[in-house]
Design a protein around this motif. Structure first.
Motif, PDB file in Angstrom:
ATOM      1  N   VAL A  16       4.354   6.444  -6.525  1.00  0.00           N
ATOM      2  CA  VAL A  16       3.516   5.344  -6.709  1.00  0.00           C
ATOM      3  C   VAL A  16       3.801   4.049  -5.779  1.00  0.00           C
ATOM      4  O   VAL A  16       4.858   3.515  -6.290  1.00  0.00           O
ATOM      5  N   ALA A  17       3.196   3.431  -4.881  1.00  0.00           N
ATOM      6  CA  ALA A  17       3.866   2.588  -4.082  1.00  0.00           C
ATOM      7  C   ALA A  17       3.381   1.202  -4.310  1.00  0.00           C
ATOM      8  O   ALA A  17       4.058   0.148  -4.146  1.00  0.00           O
ATOM      9  N   SER A  18       2.275   0.767  -4.863  1.00  0.00           N
ATOM     10  CA  SER A  18       1.829  -0.581  -5.600  1.00  0.00           C
ATOM     11  C   SER A  18       2.687  -0.746  -6.464  1.00  0.00           C
ATOM     12  O   SER A  18       2.809  -0.156  -7.402  1.00  0.00           O
ATOM     13  N   THR A  90      -0.408   5.395  -1.551  1.00  0.00           N
ATOM     14  CA  THR A  90      -0.350   3.969  -0.961  1.00  0.00           C
ATOM     15  C   THR A  90      -1.477   3.258  -0.591  1.00  0.00           C
ATOM     16  O   THR A  90      -2.493   3.580   0.027  1.00  0.00           O
ATOM     17  N   PRO A  91      -1.593   2.015  -1.072  1.00  0.00           N
ATOM     18  CA  PRO A  91      -2.680   0.999  -0.775  1.00  0.00           C
ATOM     19  C   PRO A  91      -2.579   0.566   0.714  1.00  0.00           C
ATOM     20  O   PRO A  91      -1.297   0.969   1.466  1.00  0.00           O
ATOM     21  N   GLU A  92      -3.471   0.072   1.254  1.00  0.00           N
ATOM     22  CA  GLU A  92      -3.224  -0.899   2.518  1.00  0.00           C
ATOM     23  C   GLU A  92      -3.286  -2.356   2.425  1.00  0.00           C
ATOM     24  O   GLU A  92      -3.957  -3.035   1.629  1.00  0.00           O
ATOM     25  N   TYR A  93      -2.056  -2.865   2.719  1.00  0.00           N
ATOM     26  CA  TYR A  93      -1.934  -4.140   2.661  1.00  0.00           C
ATOM     27  C   TYR A  93      -1.887  -4.778   3.927  1.00  0.00           C
ATOM     28  O   TYR A  93      -0.738  -4.342   4.832  1.00  0.00           O
ATOM     29  N   ASN A  94      -2.639  -5.707   4.499  1.00  0.00           N
ATOM     30  CA  ASN A  94      -2.751  -6.308   5.968  1.00  0.00           C
ATOM     31  C   ASN A  94      -2.432  -4.892   6.972  1.00  0.00           C
ATOM     32  O   ASN A  94      -1.589  -5.313   7.822  1.00  0.00           O
ATOM     33  N   GLY A  95      -3.134  -4.017   6.895  1.00  0.00           N
ATOM     34  CA  GLY A  95      -3.002  -2.985   7.836  1.00  0.00           C
ATOM     35  C   GLY A  95      -1.846  -1.967   7.858  1.00  0.00           C
ATOM     36  O   GLY A  95      -1.633  -1.345   8.649  1.00  0.00           O
ATOM     37  N   CYS A  96      -1.166  -1.898   6.643  1.00  0.00           N
ATOM     38  CA  CYS A  96       0.182  -1.429   6.666  1.00  0.00           C
ATOM     39  C   CYS A  96       0.509  -0.781   5.067  1.00  0.00           C
ATOM     40  O   CYS A  96      -0.272  -1.381   4.260  1.00  0.00           O
ATOM     41  N   VAL A 125     -12.841  -0.267   3.415  1.00  0.00           N
ATOM     42  CA  VAL A 125     -13.693   0.345   4.441  1.00  0.00           C
ATOM     43  C   VAL A 125     -12.663   1.325   4.998  1.00  0.00           C
ATOM     44  O   VAL A 125     -12.940   2.302   5.611  1.00  0.00           O
ATOM     45  N   SER A 126     -11.369   0.954   5.350  1.00  0.00           N
ATOM     46  CA  SER A 126     -10.247   1.589   6.158  1.00  0.00           C
ATOM     47  C   SER A 126      -9.858   2.826   5.288  1.00  0.00           C
ATOM     48  O   SER A 126      -9.011   3.656   5.986  1.00  0.00           O
ATOM     49  N   ALA A 127     -10.149   2.841   4.006  1.00  0.00           N
ATOM     50  CA  ALA A 127      -9.534   3.748   3.287  1.00  0.00           C
ATOM     51  C   ALA A 127      -7.882   3.836   3.222  1.00  0.00           C
ATOM     52  O   ALA A 127      -7.404   5.062   2.952  1.00  0.00           O
ATOM     53  N   GLY A 128      -7.383   2.868   3.724  1.00  0.00           N
ATOM     54  CA  GLY A 128      -5.672   3.069   3.694  1.00  0.00           C
ATOM     55  C   GLY A 128      -5.336   3.973   4.743  1.00  0.00           C
ATOM     56  O   GLY A 128      -4.064   4.092   4.830  1.00  0.00           O
ATOM     57  N   THR A 129      -6.178   4.276   5.918  1.00  0.00           N
ATOM     58  CA  THR A 129      -5.847   5.095   6.724  1.00  0.00           C
ATOM     59  C   THR A 129      -4.493   4.648   7.832  1.00  0.00           C
ATOM     60  O   THR A 129      -3.990   5.137   8.276  1.00  0.00           O
ATOM     61  N   ARG A 130      -4.763   3.317   7.934  1.00  0.00           N
ATOM     62  CA  ARG A 130      -3.731   2.520   8.999  1.00  0.00           C
ATOM     63  C   ARG A 130      -2.605   2.600   8.206  1.00  0.00           C
ATOM     64  O   ARG A 130      -1.377   2.783   8.901  1.00  0.00           O
ATOM     65  N   ALA A 131      -2.419   2.419   6.908  1.00  0.00           N
ATOM     66  CA  ALA A 131      -1.307   2.610   5.955  1.00  0.00           C
ATOM     67  C   ALA A 131      -0.439   3.855   6.212  1.00  0.00           C
ATOM     68  O   ALA A 131       0.718   4.022   6.400  1.00  0.00           O
ATOM     69  N   ALA A 132      -1.467   4.933   6.240  1.00  0.00           N
ATOM     70  CA  ALA A 132      -1.126   6.294   6.181  1.00  0.00           C
ATOM     71  C   ALA A 132      -0.309   6.494   7.469  1.00  0.00           C
ATOM     72  O   ALA A 132       0.792   7.336   7.865  1.00  0.00           O
TER      73      ALA A 132
END
Ligand SMILES: Cc1cc2nc3c(=O)[nH]c(=O)nc-3n(C[C@H](O)[C@H](O)[C@H](O)COP(=O)(O)O)c2cc1C
Length: 197
Positions: A16-18, A90-96, A125-132
């Motif tokens: 769990v990353a958050s 993982t969530p996406e925080y500021n694109g990461c 909207v990005s579904a956390g894909t940039r974080a992944a």
């Protein structure tokens, strides 16, 4: 699923990353870990980085040397060492991905090597894909195998009710794909680590 008698389940660790108060990450991770626990191919464990409470990386030696000086590092090392595969939720925080996840990765080196890594990402909207995607670069650097299938959850806040994540069919199907790919790769990579291929 029926197990071959001689095939022991592999240890799958869901991370769990958050770590923030009010997070939805724990709910998403609990859903995935429950799915994994219903799968005979795996023994499912969850590591919550909030509960693990690693300080900012505070070891004097490069992790590859495994000359750990802190009890929290040794505890984290034992957990990762004992795992055959990982799912990073993982969530996406500021694109990461969030900083505590990078910190947890940075603590260790050898323990991660030659193990498959999957991502369950969520956000707007990005579904956390940039974080992944960014996470895949880091785990590849740690000589893990980032697998192709992912679970990507857009607008996650609308899917958590009363503290529980309410997955759609698309999320359940994606979780199954992730588990299938992890089972395949973790089995082979276990042999690779043991030199029995
Ligand atoms: C610091 C911060 C940055 C965020 N940046 C993004 C972002 O880049 N993309 C996105 O889709 N959502 C972003 N969000 C919204 C999160 O996806 C949403 O708050 C989600 O619930 C965070 O996961 P958590 O509740 O498990 O911490 C951000 C939220 C925070 C707190």
């Amino acid at each position: 699923m029926t197990l071959q008698p001689s095939v022991a389940p592999m240890t799958l660790t869901t991370v769990v990353a958050s770590t923030r108060p009010g997070r939805v990450g724990r709910s998403v991770a609990d859903w995935f870990a429950l799915r994994a626990s219903e799968d005979d191919r795996f023994e499912s464990h969850t590591v919550d980085l909030y509960e693990l409470a690693l300080p900012f990386f505070d070891e004097p030696h490069p992790p590859a040397l495994r000359q750990y000086t802190k009890s929290h590092t040794r505890a984290w090392s034992r957990i990762v060492d004992a795992s055959d595969a990982f799912v990073f939720v993982t969530p996406e925080y500021n694109g990461c991905f969030p900083a505590p996840l990078k910190n947890a990765w940075d603590y260790l080196a050898v323990e991660w090597q030659h193990k498959p890594a999957a991502f369950v990402s969520y956000g707007g909207v990005s579904a956390g894909t940039r974080a992944a995607q960014m996470g895949k670069q880091v785990v590849a650097n740690l000589r893990m195998l980032p697998i192709g299938p992912t679970v990507s959850i857009p607008f996650v806040n609308g899917l958590v009710e009363g503290g529980d994540f309410r997955p759609g069919k698309i999320h359940e199907a994606a979780a199954e794909q992730v588990l299938d790919e992890l089972a395949r790769t973790a089995r082979v990579m276990g042999r690779l680590r043991r030199g029995t291929y």
